[in-house]
Design an enzyme around this catalytic site. Structure first.
Site, mmCIF file in Angstrom:
data_model
loop_
_atom_site.group_PDB
_atom_site.id
_atom_site.type_symbol
_atom_site.label_atom_id
_atom_site.label_comp_id
_atom_site.label_asym_id
_atom_site.label_seq_id
_atom_site.Cartn_x
_atom_site.Cartn_y
_atom_site.Cartn_z
ATOM 1 N N CYS A 87 0.843 -1.188 0.000
ATOM 2 C CA CYS A 87 0.000 0.000 0.000
ATOM 3 C C CYS A 87 0.882 1.243 0.000
ATOM 4 O O CYS A 87 1.897 1.297 0.695
ATOM 5 C CB CYS A 87 -0.904 0.001 1.229
ATOM 6 S SG CYS A 87 -2.110 1.347 1.217
ATOM 7 N N GLU A 152 -7.566 11.045 -6.052
ATOM 8 C CA GLU A 152 -7.955 12.447 -5.864
ATOM 9 C C GLU A 152 -7.293 13.369 -6.880
ATOM 10 O O GLU A 152 -6.069 13.367 -7.026
ATOM 11 C CB GLU A 152 -7.569 12.867 -4.450
ATOM 12 C CG GLU A 152 -7.931 14.306 -4.089
ATOM 13 C CD GLU A 152 -7.709 14.548 -2.611
ATOM 14 O OE1 GLU A 152 -8.584 14.151 -1.807
ATOM 15 O OE2 GLU A 152 -6.645 15.092 -2.254
ATOM 16 N N HIS A 248 4.065 2.521 1.968
ATOM 17 C CA HIS A 248 4.162 2.683 3.424
ATOM 18 C C HIS A 248 3.777 1.426 4.204
ATOM 19 O O HIS A 248 3.655 1.470 5.420
ATOM 20 C CB HIS A 248 3.346 3.896 3.907
ATOM 21 C CG HIS A 248 1.938 3.958 3.387
ATOM 22 N ND1 HIS A 248 1.482 4.985 2.589
ATOM 23 C CD2 HIS A 248 0.879 3.120 3.550
ATOM 24 C CE1 HIS A 248 0.211 4.800 2.289
ATOM 25 N NE2 HIS A 248 -0.180 3.660 2.875
ATOM 26 N N ASN A 249 3.549 0.309 3.519
ATOM 27 C CA ASN A 249 3.353 -0.994 4.173
ATOM 28 C C ASN A 249 4.333 -1.985 3.554
ATOM 29 O O ASN A 249 4.052 -2.566 2.497
ATOM 30 C CB ASN A 249 1.927 -1.518 3.963
ATOM 31 C CG ASN A 249 0.892 -0.844 4.832
ATOM 32 O OD1 ASN A 249 1.205 0.049 5.612
ATOM 33 N ND2 ASN A 249 -0.351 -1.268 4.713
ATOM 34 N N HIS A 299 2.565 8.747 7.248
ATOM 35 C CA HIS A 299 1.983 8.525 5.917
ATOM 36 C C HIS A 299 0.672 9.266 5.719
ATOM 37 O O HIS A 299 0.153 9.297 4.609
ATOM 38 C CB HIS A 299 1.791 7.035 5.658
ATOM 39 C CG HIS A 299 0.567 6.426 6.293
ATOM 40 N ND1 HIS A 299 0.259 6.547 7.634
ATOM 41 C CD2 HIS A 299 -0.442 5.674 5.759
ATOM 42 C CE1 HIS A 299 -0.868 5.898 7.894
ATOM 43 N NE2 HIS A 299 -1.309 5.368 6.786
ATOM 44 N N GLY A 300 0.131 9.864 6.795
ATOM 45 C CA GLY A 300 -1.120 10.594 6.650
ATOM 46 C C GLY A 300 -1.522 11.253 7.954
ATOM 47 O O GLY A 300 -0.719 11.359 8.887
ATOM 48 N N GLY A 302 -3.801 10.138 10.043
ATOM 49 C CA GLY A 302 -3.991 9.131 11.087
ATOM 50 C C GLY A 302 -5.355 9.247 11.737
ATOM 51 O O GLY A 302 -5.812 10.343 12.069
ATOM 52 N N LYS A 377 -13.920 7.754 -4.012
ATOM 53 C CA LYS A 377 -13.853 6.644 -3.062
ATOM 54 C C LYS A 377 -14.514 5.389 -3.646
ATOM 55 O O LYS A 377 -13.908 4.329 -3.697
ATOM 56 C CB LYS A 377 -14.554 7.020 -1.749
ATOM 57 C CG LYS A 377 -13.942 8.198 -1.013
ATOM 58 C CD LYS A 377 -12.622 7.852 -0.366
ATOM 59 C CE LYS A 377 -12.780 6.886 0.782
ATOM 60 N NZ LYS A 377 -11.480 6.595 1.458
#
Length: 396
Positions: A87, A152, A248-249, A299-300, A302, A377
């Site tokens: 991911c 996005e 990020h995973n 990464h964001g 959260g 989404k």
């Protein structure tokens, strides 16, 4: 936020010893960090072979292991990476003559509908595929998934470092496409095969696990390119190579240990897009995290609410229409009403605080913000995406 931010002025991270391992939390007292997430960090630190756990300011509890953490160990633990191996977030330049959110939202393709190599052989998006599909995994190709994944269209907002932005080919007002997604079932299959025999235990054959893991990482990156190409063609633009594409995973071997990242992006001199919410800007940063942070950054934003809490509170506080038109004027395309509430901006931490923590701990320097225009989404059942009206060019 100056690029000249001094290391001497950085806040000292809080580090505590837990057996042989240490836990370092890169967040200020003003940051929202759940005690359950901290407890998970300490549980991980107690695992055999663990040497250091670095918790990012977007830290929050996960299923068995924290999200927003980079964990170094002499032992490889597949459960620390989780099921969505590969991911990540990619950023693509997008050239459009006009960007009217209402018109563009209706033209997004159905990214729940997978591309089939035979049925959709003439789809022009296939042009981005060079060589074989990793692991031969064709299920879910070209789809975004659920949860916090999104595609996005955004505009470059505030530029903090014009020189760095220029080197990326970006300037104030430029359009970009941000794609956040993973390995769409492939990583889950890999983890399930391991846990069926070994549970949360280490990989008995790290080399075999890493070979499958690396396929999932490559698959995730390819899929982000496929989705970007599908959207570009649907909006009348030409697909482009990503400016940024960071996973990020994953787990990597670094300095003789296994560095597991779960919701933590590589921070060793790379450009990273740190996602805000679907109603706030995201931040493109130049990451320069050192060994104390396990060479990683957030990464964001959260999560600060569980999905159940976000759904319950969101229904009491917001209407569907309020969530589909955000405070920054962007549109959210999401036919799944429950997901719309679960992913409401209020379910997340303040992205500005996450970025401030990274800056204060000298882990990253902001380059620019991206401001949402249209966030996809799931298909909006009330719209009629023009995916079948695109120009067919064939697979090359």
């Amino acid at each position: 936020m100056s690029q000249q931010h001094s290391r001497q002025e950085s806040l000292p991270p809080s580090t505590t010893a837990v057996g042989p391992a240490t836990v370092t939390v890169f967040a200020s007292p003003a940051s929202w960090i759940e005690s359950d997430a901290l407890a998970q960090c300490h549980q991980v630190a107690a695992l055999d072979g663990m040497t250091h756990v670095a918790a990012m300011p977007d830290l929050h509890p996960g299923k068995g292991a924290p999200i927003g953490a980079a964990m170094a160990s002499t032992v490889l633990y597949p459960f620390l990476v989780g099921s969505d191996i590969g991911c990540g977030i990619a950023v693509f330049p997008m050239k459009l003559k006009r960007a009217v959110p209402e018109k563009l939202a209706a033209r997004f393709p159905d990214l729940d509908r997978a591309l089939d190599p035979e049925r959709d052989a003439d789809d022009p998006a296939w042009a981005v595929v060079k060589g074989d599909i990793p692991a031969g995994h064709v299920e879910g190709l070209g789809t975004v998934g659920r949860g916090n994944h999104f595609v996005e269209l955004a505009r470059i907002g505030t530029v903090f470092d014009p020189g760095h932005a220029s080197r990326l080919g970006l300037a104030d007002g430029d359009l970009v496409l941000i794609v956040h997604s993973g390995s769409r079932g492939l990583g889950e299959r890999i983890l399930r095969a391991h846990t069926a025999v070994h549970g949360a235990g280490p990989a008995p054959d790290p080399g075999a696990y890493l070979a499958m893991h690396d396929d999932a990482v490559r698959w995730g990156s390819l899929n982000r390119r496929l989705m970007a190409a599908r959207v570009a063609h649907a909006l009348g633009a030409e697909p482009a190579e990503p400016l940024v594409d960071q996973c990020h995973n994953l787990v990597e071997i670094r300095d003789g240990v296994y560095l597991h990242r779960k919701g933590a992006a590589p921070g060793d001199g790379r450009d990273v897009l740190i996602a805000g919410t679907r109603g706030t800007p995201s931040y493109l940063v130049a990451a320069h995290a050192g060994p104390d942070a396990n060479h990683s950054v957030a990464h964001g934003a959260g999560r600060k609410m569980s999905r159940a809490d976000a759904l319950r509170r969101g229904r009491a506080k917001h209407t569907v229409e309020e969530l589909r038109r955000t405070p920054v004027g962007s549109l959210v395309v999401c036919g799944d009403r429950q997901l719309l509430f679960e992913e409401a901006p209020t379910a997340y931490k303040r992205i500005e605080q996450v970025i401030a923590d990274l800056v204060d701990h000298d882990l990253a320097t902001p380059v620019a913000t991206t401001v949402p225009l249209v966030t996809y989404k799931t298909p909006d059942l009330g719209s009629t995406p023009q995916r079948d009206q695109r120009r067919k060019r064939g697979r090359r």
